[in-house]
Design a protein around this motif. Structure first.
Motif, short mmCIF file in Angstrom:
data_model
loop_
_atom_site.label_atom_id
_atom_site.label_comp_id
_atom_site.label_asym_id
_atom_site.label_seq_id
_atom_site.Cartn_x
_atom_site.Cartn_y
_atom_site.Cartn_z
N ASN A 154 35.56 4.25 39.01
CA ASN A 154 36.50 4.19 38.08
C ASN A 154 37.72 5.39 38.30
N GLN A 155 37.23 6.37 38.77
CA GLN A 155 38.39 7.41 39.10
C GLN A 155 39.50 6.86 40.13
N ALA A 156 38.72 6.11 41.26
CA ALA A 156 39.48 5.63 42.32
C ALA A 156 40.26 4.67 41.89
N THR A 157 39.83 3.80 40.96
CA THR A 157 40.55 2.61 40.43
C THR A 157 41.62 3.25 39.74
N THR A 158 41.65 4.17 39.03
CA THR A 158 42.70 4.80 38.21
C THR A 158 43.79 5.47 39.29
N ILE A 159 43.41 6.03 40.39
CA ILE A 159 44.35 6.53 41.58
C ILE A 159 44.91 5.28 42.02
N ALA A 160 44.18 4.08 42.46
CA ALA A 160 44.99 3.09 43.01
C ALA A 160 45.99 2.47 42.30
N THR A 161 45.45 2.38 40.71
CA THR A 161 46.38 1.82 39.73
C THR A 161 47.74 2.53 39.47
N SER A 162 47.47 3.80 39.45
CA SER A 162 48.50 4.72 39.54
C SER A 162 49.52 4.74 40.54
N LYS A 163 49.16 4.01 41.79
CA LYS A 163 49.99 3.92 42.99
C LYS A 163 50.55 2.53 43.08
N ASN A 164 50.27 1.47 42.02
CA ASN A 164 50.58 0.31 41.79
C ASN A 164 49.60 -0.51 42.95
N ARG A 165 48.62 -0.06 43.20
CA ARG A 165 47.72 -1.20 44.00
C ARG A 165 46.59 -1.78 43.31
N GLN A 184 40.89 6.64 50.88
CA GLN A 184 41.49 7.71 50.50
C GLN A 184 41.60 7.92 49.13
N ASP A 185 41.48 6.68 48.42
CA ASP A 185 41.32 6.81 46.68
C ASP A 185 39.87 7.42 46.54
N VAL A 186 39.07 7.10 47.07
CA VAL A 186 37.73 7.53 46.78
C VAL A 186 37.61 9.08 47.26
N LEU A 187 38.14 9.48 48.41
CA LEU A 187 37.90 10.79 48.63
C LEU A 187 38.78 11.74 47.43
N GLU A 188 39.91 11.10 46.99
CA GLU A 188 40.82 11.92 45.91
C GLU A 188 39.83 11.99 44.74
N ALA A 189 39.27 10.76 44.31
CA ALA A 189 38.39 10.68 43.21
C ALA A 189 37.48 11.77 43.37
N LEU A 190 36.62 11.86 44.31
CA LEU A 190 35.41 12.83 44.51
C LEU A 190 36.13 14.40 44.37
#
Length: 126
Positions: A50-61, A67-73
């Motif tokens: 869910n956190q990784a999805t939020t990160i990807a969505t914020s980057k319009n992807r 990298q999104d998963v690592l940032e989410a962690l």
């Protein structure tokens, strides 16, 4: 999408195998403990996803990257997992590249096809 919450749980056999690998040989894991571990692992994966999805969505992807998963962690305070996961990711990529490099090329019936394949392979490496 899953119809029931139980559909999102990891297989108990996989969890049992992982638990047996990390625990001493004389330890027995109860059925309830295996189920609890499977549910906890599933919740953790859903939380990080869910956190990784939020990160990807914020980057319009629409696609979650490693990298999104690592940032989410990092966002969910599991920085201790980032370095080992980065190492595993590098090992995975290296193994994948080695398999690709050792794969035998298929014999071509004419030389013109070989030239086209070489051009395509060169483009992919960029």
């Amino acid at each position: 999408m899953a119809e029931r919450l139980e559909d999102l749980n990891l297989p108990v056999t996989a969890i049992t195998r992982i638990a047996k690998e990390v625990l001493p040989a004389n330890i027995i894991v109860s059925k309830e403990a295996k189920t609890a571990l499977a549910r906890a692992a599933s919740v953790f994966i859903l939380y990080v996803s869910n956190q990784a999805t939020t990160i990807a969505t914020s980057k319009n992807r629409k696609t979650i990257s490693a990298q999104d998963v690592l940032e989410a962690l990092a966002q969910v305070d599991f920085e201790c997992l980032i370095e080992p996961l980065q190492q595993l990711l590098e090992d995975f990529k290296s193994t994948k590249q080695q398999k690709k490099d050792t794969k035998k090329p298929t014999p071509n019936k004419n030389a013109d096809d070989a030239d086209v394949i070489d051009l395509v392979d060169d483009d992919l490496e960029l």
